[in-house]
Design an enzyme around this catalytic site. Structure first.
Site, PDB file in Angstrom:
ATOM      1  N   SER A 138       0.772  -1.201  -0.112  1.00  0.00           N
ATOM      2  CA  SER A 138       0.042  -0.066  -0.033  1.00  0.00           C
ATOM      3  C   SER A 138       0.711   1.209  -0.021  1.00  0.00           C
ATOM      4  O   SER A 138       2.105   1.333  -0.030  1.00  0.00           O
ATOM      5  CB  SER A 138      -0.919   0.051   1.240  1.00  0.00           C
ATOM      6  OG  SER A 138      -0.297   0.028   2.486  1.00  0.00           O
ATOM      7  N   TYR A 180      -2.914   0.674  -3.363  1.00  0.00           N
ATOM      8  CA  TYR A 180      -4.243   1.047  -2.745  1.00  0.00           C
ATOM      9  C   TYR A 180      -3.661   2.155  -1.680  1.00  0.00           C
ATOM     10  O   TYR A 180      -2.588   1.957  -0.905  1.00  0.00           O
ATOM     11  CB  TYR A 180      -4.886   0.015  -2.203  1.00  0.00           C
ATOM     12  CG  TYR A 180      -4.443  -0.862  -1.212  1.00  0.00           C
ATOM     13  CD1 TYR A 180      -4.596  -0.635   0.082  1.00  0.00           C
ATOM     14  CD2 TYR A 180      -3.639  -2.110  -1.476  1.00  0.00           C
ATOM     15  CE1 TYR A 180      -4.021  -1.316   1.052  1.00  0.00           C
ATOM     16  CE2 TYR A 180      -2.857  -2.863  -0.663  1.00  0.00           C
ATOM     17  CZ  TYR A 180      -3.145  -2.530   0.524  1.00  0.00           C
ATOM     18  OH  TYR A 180      -2.459  -3.598   1.645  1.00  0.00           O
TER      19      TYR A 180
END
Length: 126
Positions: free
Chosen positions: A25, A58
């Protein structure tokens, strides 16, 4: 018909952390996520201004006010501390939604702080 449009962009955000041994991430200061309208766990595209790398990951929420931009996991091979990134989120919009569409753009200064925001990208001139 639907169009995929730029929903939000952090322009030239500076990497503060690059953590290989993390789940993955990109941690982004929570204040900046809110201003940009990017949700936690939303897919983002990252473009590294310094080395040309482009990758998908993300967003996760970083501590508000921390000014953190942490590229984590395997992506840490693609961006190091001090690198300048363009972080983008895209979304699908219907024809009706496009009538009032405006992206949320956050421009970051050389010091890593938020410089200003806009709902448009300037016209490029020759």
């Amino acid at each position: 018909m639907h169009a995929i449009m730029l929903k939000a962009k952090l322009h030239r955000a500076q990497v503060t952390h690059s953590v290989l041994d993390y789940e993955g991430s990109c941690a982004i200061d929570g204040e900046w996520l809110d201003l940009a309208g990017i949700r936690e766990y939303e897919q983002i595209q990252i473009y590294n201004v310094d080395n040309g790398e482009r990758f998908t990951t993300y967003a996760i929420r970083g501590e508000e006010g921390s000014r953190i931009i942490s590229v984590n996991g395997a992506a840490a091979h693609k961006a190091g501390v001090g690198h300048r990134l363009i972080i983008c989120a895209y979304a699908h919009y219907s024809e009706a939604e496009l009538a009032n569409f405006k992206p949320h753009v956050l421009y970051m200064g050389a010091d890593g702080e938020l410089s200003h925001t806009s709902n448009a990208i300037p016209v490029q001139v020759a």
